[in-house]
Motif scaffolding. Sequence first.
Motif, PDB file in Angstrom:
ATOM      1  N   ALA A  38     -22.543  15.954 -15.369  1.00  0.00           N
ATOM      2  CA  ALA A  38     -23.256  14.741 -15.796  1.00  0.00           C
ATOM      3  C   ALA A  38     -23.186  13.678 -14.702  1.00  0.00           C
ATOM      4  N   LEU A  39     -22.025  13.523 -14.096  1.00  0.00           N
ATOM      5  CA  LEU A  39     -21.880  12.556 -13.003  1.00  0.00           C
ATOM      6  C   LEU A  39     -22.766  12.940 -11.823  1.00  0.00           C
ATOM      7  N   LEU A 116     -26.163  17.897 -27.129  1.00  0.00           N
ATOM      8  CA  LEU A 116     -27.016  17.961 -25.942  1.00  0.00           C
ATOM      9  C   LEU A 116     -28.162  16.959 -26.012  1.00  0.00           C
ATOM     10  N   ILE A 117     -28.570  16.602 -27.230  1.00  0.00           N
ATOM     11  CA  ILE A 117     -29.700  15.663 -27.364  1.00  0.00           C
ATOM     12  C   ILE A 117     -29.362  14.301 -26.768  1.00  0.00           C
ATOM     13  N   PRO A 118     -28.285  13.634 -27.224  1.00  0.00           N
ATOM     14  CA  PRO A 118     -27.981  12.347 -26.588  1.00  0.00           C
ATOM     15  C   PRO A 118     -27.562  12.504 -25.127  1.00  0.00           C
ATOM     16  N   LEU A 119     -26.916  13.613 -24.788  1.00  0.00           N
ATOM     17  CA  LEU A 119     -26.503  13.812 -23.400  1.00  0.00           C
ATOM     18  C   LEU A 119     -27.714  13.882 -22.477  1.00  0.00           C
ATOM     19  N   ILE A 120     -28.672  14.714 -22.815  1.00  0.00           N
ATOM     20  CA  ILE A 120     -29.869  14.853 -21.976  1.00  0.00           C
ATOM     21  C   ILE A 120     -30.659  13.547 -21.946  1.00  0.00           C
ATOM     22  N   TYR A 121     -30.806  12.913 -23.122  1.00  0.00           N
ATOM     23  CA  TYR A 121     -31.511  11.633 -23.175  1.00  0.00           C
ATOM     24  C   TYR A 121     -30.809  10.604 -22.284  1.00  0.00           C
ATOM     25  N   GLY A 122     -29.490  10.514 -22.396  1.00  0.00           N
ATOM     26  CA  GLY A 122     -28.730   9.548 -21.602  1.00  0.00           C
ATOM     27  C   GLY A 122     -28.846   9.801 -20.114  1.00  0.00           C
ATOM     28  N   LEU A 123     -28.813  11.064 -19.731  1.00  0.00           N
ATOM     29  CA  LEU A 123     -28.948  11.382 -18.309  1.00  0.00           C
ATOM     30  C   LEU A 123     -30.371  11.138 -17.817  1.00  0.00           C
ATOM     31  N   TRP A 124     -31.349  11.398 -18.661  1.00  0.00           N
ATOM     32  CA  TRP A 124     -32.753  11.179 -18.277  1.00  0.00           C
ATOM     33  C   TRP A 124     -33.040   9.694 -18.081  1.00  0.00           C
ATOM     34  N   TRP A 129     -24.247   4.949 -22.960  1.00  0.00           N
ATOM     35  CA  TRP A 129     -23.714   5.274 -24.286  1.00  0.00           C
ATOM     36  C   TRP A 129     -24.232   6.597 -24.843  1.00  0.00           C
ATOM     37  N   PRO A 130     -25.505   6.910 -24.747  1.00  0.00           N
ATOM     38  CA  PRO A 130     -25.919   8.251 -25.183  1.00  0.00           C
ATOM     39  C   PRO A 130     -25.283   9.362 -24.336  1.00  0.00           C
ATOM     40  N   THR A 131     -25.129   9.099 -23.043  1.00  0.00           N
ATOM     41  CA  THR A 131     -24.502  10.096 -22.169  1.00  0.00           C
ATOM     42  C   THR A 131     -23.067  10.355 -22.613  1.00  0.00           C
ATOM     43  N   LEU A 132     -22.312   9.281 -22.832  1.00  0.00           N
ATOM     44  CA  LEU A 132     -20.914   9.440 -23.259  1.00  0.00           C
ATOM     45  C   LEU A 132     -20.816  10.081 -24.640  1.00  0.00           C
ATOM     46  N   LEU A 133     -21.699   9.666 -25.559  1.00  0.00           N
ATOM     47  CA  LEU A 133     -21.700  10.275 -26.887  1.00  0.00           C
ATOM     48  C   LEU A 133     -21.963  11.779 -26.783  1.00  0.00           C
ATOM     49  N   GLY A 134     -22.955  12.146 -25.997  1.00  0.00           N
ATOM     50  CA  GLY A 134     -23.275  13.559 -25.813  1.00  0.00           C
ATOM     51  C   GLY A 134     -22.121  14.332 -25.194  1.00  0.00           C
TER      52      GLY A 134
END
Length: 168
Positions: A38-39, A116-124, A129-134
């Motif tokens: 992610a980083l 994966l949904i908040p993770l991908i959204y946060g990275l996009w 916060w969505p990235t960390l939640l994911g």
Amino acid sequence: MDQTSTLARLHGMDDAVWQSHANPLSVWTRVPVLPLLALAIWARVWLGWFCLFPIAALMFWTWINPRAFGPPTSTDNWASKGVMGERVWLNDARLPIPGHHKMAARVLNGFTALGLIPLIYGLWTLSIWPTLLGLVMVVGGKLWFIDRMVWLFDDMRPHHPMYQAWMR
């Protein structure tokens, strides 16, 4: 073709690789891969296309990791039992596992996939916060899944000589 042989073939997992992967060093050095990935993806802001180098290195590490360590001297630990439990779970077509373990694994895998949904959204969108939640959902879900695989292995081992033989 059953799930075991398909996944094993896809990842090149044979008995020797599974034994090496049961080394706690293999398990614990895989845990930070997703946060580091992610980083690396986030680093596209700073590194541009050069972010592909750490991404490629992490993908390579994910593949080589189960082969990077020798078999553990003892498998009487949480990480080793978790890996052996994953083997038991993947071997369900040959040696069926109890329904409550199947249900728990499906729920935990669903929870992990949902992360994966908040993770991908946060990275996009580069939203922290969505990235960390994911990340919490995916990594936490995977660790909980491994914990459940320890339970599965401990439940199945007394009844199957093959699983008993995996213990050292």
